[in-house]
Design a protein around this motif. Structure first.
Motif, mmCIF file in Angstrom:
data_model
loop_
_atom_site.group_PDB
_atom_site.id
_atom_site.type_symbol
_atom_site.label_atom_id
_atom_site.label_comp_id
_atom_site.label_asym_id
_atom_site.label_seq_id
_atom_site.Cartn_x
_atom_site.Cartn_y
_atom_site.Cartn_z
ATOM 1 N N GLY A 91 -7.577 -2.860 1.283
ATOM 2 C CA GLY A 91 -7.959 -1.558 0.610
ATOM 3 C C GLY A 91 -7.849 -0.408 1.294
ATOM 4 N N TYR A 92 -6.807 -0.306 2.453
ATOM 5 C CA TYR A 92 -6.298 0.851 3.038
ATOM 6 C C TYR A 92 -4.602 0.712 3.239
ATOM 7 C CZ TYR A 92 -6.478 -1.569 7.782
ATOM 8 O OH TYR A 92 -6.390 -2.282 8.718
ATOM 9 N N LEU A 93 -4.442 1.975 4.117
ATOM 10 C CA LEU A 93 -2.910 1.812 4.295
ATOM 11 C C LEU A 93 -2.493 1.000 5.208
ATOM 12 C CD1 LEU A 93 -1.819 5.697 4.005
ATOM 13 C CD2 LEU A 93 -0.912 3.865 2.455
ATOM 14 N N GLY A 94 -3.295 0.659 6.087
ATOM 15 C CA GLY A 94 -2.966 -0.308 7.377
ATOM 16 C C GLY A 94 -2.601 0.629 8.548
ATOM 17 N N GLY A 95 -1.997 -0.061 9.441
ATOM 18 C CA GLY A 95 -1.359 0.761 10.641
ATOM 19 C C GLY A 95 0.143 0.601 10.536
ATOM 20 N N LEU A 96 0.897 1.113 11.713
ATOM 21 C CA LEU A 96 2.367 0.794 11.921
ATOM 22 C C LEU A 96 2.928 -0.038 12.674
ATOM 23 C CD1 LEU A 96 2.655 4.908 12.364
ATOM 24 C CD2 LEU A 96 3.105 3.814 10.387
ATOM 25 N N ASN A 97 2.047 -1.214 12.772
ATOM 26 C CA ASN A 97 2.507 -2.342 13.548
ATOM 27 C C ASN A 97 3.348 -3.210 12.943
ATOM 28 O OD1 ASN A 97 2.840 -4.126 15.568
ATOM 29 N ND2 ASN A 97 0.662 -4.848 15.707
ATOM 30 N N ASP A 156 -11.901 5.754 2.157
ATOM 31 C CA ASP A 156 -11.428 4.207 2.370
ATOM 32 C C ASP A 156 -9.879 3.995 2.633
ATOM 33 O OD1 ASP A 156 -14.338 3.779 2.328
ATOM 34 O OD2 ASP A 156 -14.090 2.544 0.609
ATOM 35 N N TRP A 157 -9.118 4.610 2.087
ATOM 36 C CA TRP A 157 -7.787 4.482 2.485
ATOM 37 C C TRP A 157 -7.193 4.722 3.521
ATOM 38 C CZ3 TRP A 157 -4.621 8.306 3.921
ATOM 39 C CH2 TRP A 157 -5.184 9.725 4.385
ATOM 40 N N LEU A 158 -7.954 5.455 4.512
ATOM 41 C CA LEU A 158 -7.565 5.630 5.811
ATOM 42 C C LEU A 158 -7.880 4.737 6.638
ATOM 43 C CD1 LEU A 158 -6.322 7.893 7.724
ATOM 44 C CD2 LEU A 158 -8.550 8.740 8.000
ATOM 45 N N ALA A 159 -9.057 3.944 6.907
ATOM 46 C CA ALA A 159 -9.466 3.052 7.736
ATOM 47 C C ALA A 159 -10.796 2.315 7.093
ATOM 48 C CB ALA A 159 -9.736 3.647 9.098
ATOM 49 N N PRO A 199 -4.902 9.822 -7.702
ATOM 50 C CA PRO A 199 -4.585 8.654 -8.327
ATOM 51 C C PRO A 199 -4.012 7.671 -7.142
ATOM 52 C CG PRO A 199 -3.951 10.611 -9.648
ATOM 53 C CD PRO A 199 -4.496 10.899 -8.475
ATOM 54 N N ALA A 200 -3.328 8.437 -5.908
ATOM 55 C CA ALA A 200 -2.644 7.594 -4.971
ATOM 56 C C ALA A 200 -3.739 7.059 -4.271
ATOM 57 C CB ALA A 200 -1.964 8.587 -4.209
ATOM 58 N N VAL A 201 -4.855 7.451 -3.817
ATOM 59 C CA VAL A 201 -5.994 6.888 -3.122
ATOM 60 C C VAL A 201 -6.507 5.807 -3.964
ATOM 61 C CG1 VAL A 201 -8.303 7.373 -2.461
ATOM 62 C CG2 VAL A 201 -6.617 8.960 -1.857
ATOM 63 N N SER A 202 -6.770 5.981 -5.184
ATOM 64 C CA SER A 202 -7.220 4.548 -6.218
ATOM 65 C C SER A 202 -6.213 3.577 -6.147
ATOM 66 C CB SER A 202 -7.478 5.325 -7.562
ATOM 67 O OG SER A 202 -8.352 6.401 -7.559
ATOM 68 N N ALA A 203 -4.972 3.884 -6.014
ATOM 69 C CA ALA A 203 -4.037 2.783 -6.122
ATOM 70 C C ALA A 203 -4.289 1.970 -4.694
ATOM 71 C CB ALA A 203 -2.838 3.350 -6.625
ATOM 72 N N ALA A 237 0.859 -1.297 -0.015
ATOM 73 C CA ALA A 237 -0.031 0.034 0.192
ATOM 74 C C ALA A 237 0.883 1.329 -0.091
ATOM 75 C CB ALA A 237 -0.895 0.000 1.180
ATOM 76 N N TRP A 238 1.804 1.281 0.839
ATOM 77 C CA TRP A 238 2.724 2.513 0.645
ATOM 78 C C TRP A 238 3.444 2.693 -0.265
ATOM 79 C CZ3 TRP A 238 2.824 6.407 4.238
ATOM 80 C CH2 TRP A 238 1.989 5.949 5.511
ATOM 81 N N ALA A 239 4.156 1.496 -1.295
ATOM 82 C CA ALA A 239 4.682 1.831 -2.227
ATOM 83 C C ALA A 239 3.463 2.151 -3.488
ATOM 84 C CB ALA A 239 5.120 0.404 -2.599
ATOM 85 N N ALA A 240 2.530 1.639 -3.273
ATOM 86 C CA ALA A 240 1.425 2.018 -4.321
ATOM 87 C C ALA A 240 0.747 3.590 -4.558
ATOM 88 C CB ALA A 240 0.073 1.328 -4.258
ATOM 89 N N GLY A 241 0.963 4.025 -3.233
ATOM 90 C CA GLY A 241 0.453 5.599 -3.088
ATOM 91 C C GLY A 241 0.458 6.224 -1.896
ATOM 92 N N GLY A 242 0.805 5.549 -0.922
ATOM 93 C CA GLY A 242 1.107 6.000 0.582
ATOM 94 C C GLY A 242 1.942 7.262 0.933
#
Length: 435
Positions: free
Chosen positions: A144-150, A212-215, A130-134, A74-79
């Motif tokens: 379908g979201y960035l996830g967390g930092l764990n 949706d990208w957030l949570a 575009p980043a959100v769509s990715a 997710a981070w590589a795609a658009g985070g």
């Protein structure tokens, strides 16, 4: 009164089930923490905050952002593009404010501001969309979201301790939002402050539902790590099973009770810490100053006190406590459900707790949290029982009988209203009034 509440909870355990009693206890502890935060704002400073729901939701969001595992790719795609776009939006807003303050009024300033704002908006959307769509295209059924930092989670352990780290982060997120609200609204009259805080809370919930990208928005985030053991792990532990058998409990029941007791101990520690800090603040020179400002702002200002700055300070502190409680509640639920954040439960109910317990008294706020939450949980099944008894002699299919049985679900609202009226009539300063 605290002994009576303890007896009510114990009675629930003996008469119904200990699962129900511990459920009431755990959410009562969280509710008491929220009531402490609101009491800090209203009881100490007289600030009418009806946006509690938004600060609680930000705490829940922090639990996801910190304790959830990162979504692979997710981070590589658009985070990083999302972060860059958000930074660009903040920079555009800051630049517009600086230009507004430093340039002379006129058409030139208006033209420059429009150019900066419109250009910044389209540049922001060009990077952000575009980043959100990715991000949202990555396995949307499950993530379908960035996830967390764990990043400490792995197959052997989910690093549940990161969930506890999320609690103070939830407080920081709520404090940041409260600072923004306070800087713009605390100079207004109390009714305008109430409108502003309610509006900000609704904006926060709307963002959480739609981004949706957030949570994951309304699709919810479930399966968050725990700071306590999982029931299945306890049931597979032979030592735990043997100890449960010695007290006459099957492994399933024993593991469920053990987990809820562990949560209760964690929440109790947090409540005691906040209560001690609130009591220390109440009895300190700062607490006396805040109450003096609450009672007579004009006199306090004449004595050289910066009323607006002190209001901002206590508003941020109270909101931070609500944010911590929101993160704890999401941890207990194990999931974030933005659609469940309703003003009735997370604003009105907390205010009832503070008023019933006694605004301005920290112990009163804690007592109100337990009493009101107990009634909120228990009144509905009790109402069903009462209606069943009342309609026992009526014929099946009777419209009156059906109406009464269907109306039992509304006993909660009726009870809260009656409780408020009784307290305001006979104990207008609350069950434990301010001293």
């Amino acid at each position: 009164m605290f002994v009576i509440v303890a007896c009510l909870i114990l009675g629930t355990g003996f008469q119904e089930s200990w699962n129900s009693a511990l459920f009431i206890l755990n959410f009562g502890l969280i509710s008491a923490i929220m009531a402490l935060g609101v009491n800090l704002q209203w009881g100490f400073a007289g600030l009418f905050n009806v946006g509690i729901m938004g600060f609680v939701a930000l705490g829940g969001l922090a639990a996801v952002l910190i304790s959830a595992e990162p979504t692979p790719g997710a981070w590589a795609a658009g985070g990083f593009q999302v972060l860059g776009a958000l930074a660009l939006g903040a920079a555009t807003t800051t630049l517009a404010v600086i230009l507004w303050k430093r340039m002379k009024p006129g058409r030139v300033r208006l033209g420059v501001l429009l150019t900066v704002l419109i250009g910044g908006f389209f540049l922001f959307r060009g990077i952000f969309d575009p980043a959100v769509s990715a991000i949202e295209a990555i396995n949307p059924a499950q993530t379908g979201y960035l996830g967390g930092l764990n990043v400490f989670a792995n197959e052997a352990t989910r690093a549940g301790w990161m969930t506890v780290v999320a609690w103070p982060v939830g407080g920081l997120l709520a404090a940041g939002a409260a600072w923004i609200v306070g800087k713009t609204a605390l100079g207004l009259r109390s009714d305008y402050l109430a409108i502003a805080t309610l509006g900000i809370a609704e904006i926060i919930i709307a963002v959480m539902k739609n981004e949706d990208w957030l949570a994951r928005g309304v699709k919810n985030v479930s399966g968050l790590p725990r700071p306590v053991p999982y029931e299945i792990d306890l049931q597979n532990n032979s030592d735990f099973v043997e100890r449960a058998a010695t007290i006459g409990l099957d492994p399933t029941t024993a593991s469920t009770l053990f987990v809820k007791v562990a949560y209760g101990l964690l929440f109790a520690v947090v409540l005691v810490i906040f209560l001690l800090l609130a009591q220390w603040a109440l009895k300190s020179p700062w607490g006396r100053m805040m109450r003096a400002i609450r009672d007579n702002e004009v006199a306090a200002e004449a004595m050289g006190k910066d009323v607006t700055a002190r209001h901002l300070q206590v508003f941020v502190l109270g909101s931070a406590i609500c944010g911590v409680a929101g993160a704890m509640m999401t941890t207990l639920d194990g999931q974030l459900t933005p659609g469940s954040y309703q003003p009735l439960r997370f604003t009105f109910l907390i205010w009832v707790m503070v008023i019933v317990g006694g605004s301005g008294n920290n112990l009163g706020a804690v007592l109100g949290g337990f009493i009101v939450w107990f009634l909120w949980v228990q009144v509905e099944p009790f109402g069903q029982f009462v209606m069943s008894v009342v309609t026992a002699g009526m014929a099946d299919g009777s419209p009156i009988r059906e109406h009464l049985l269907e109306s039992a679900a509304h006993m909660r609202l009726l009870t809260m209203g009656v409780l408020m009226l009784l307290v305001l009539r006979f104990r207008p300063r609350g069950l434990i009034p301010e001293r």
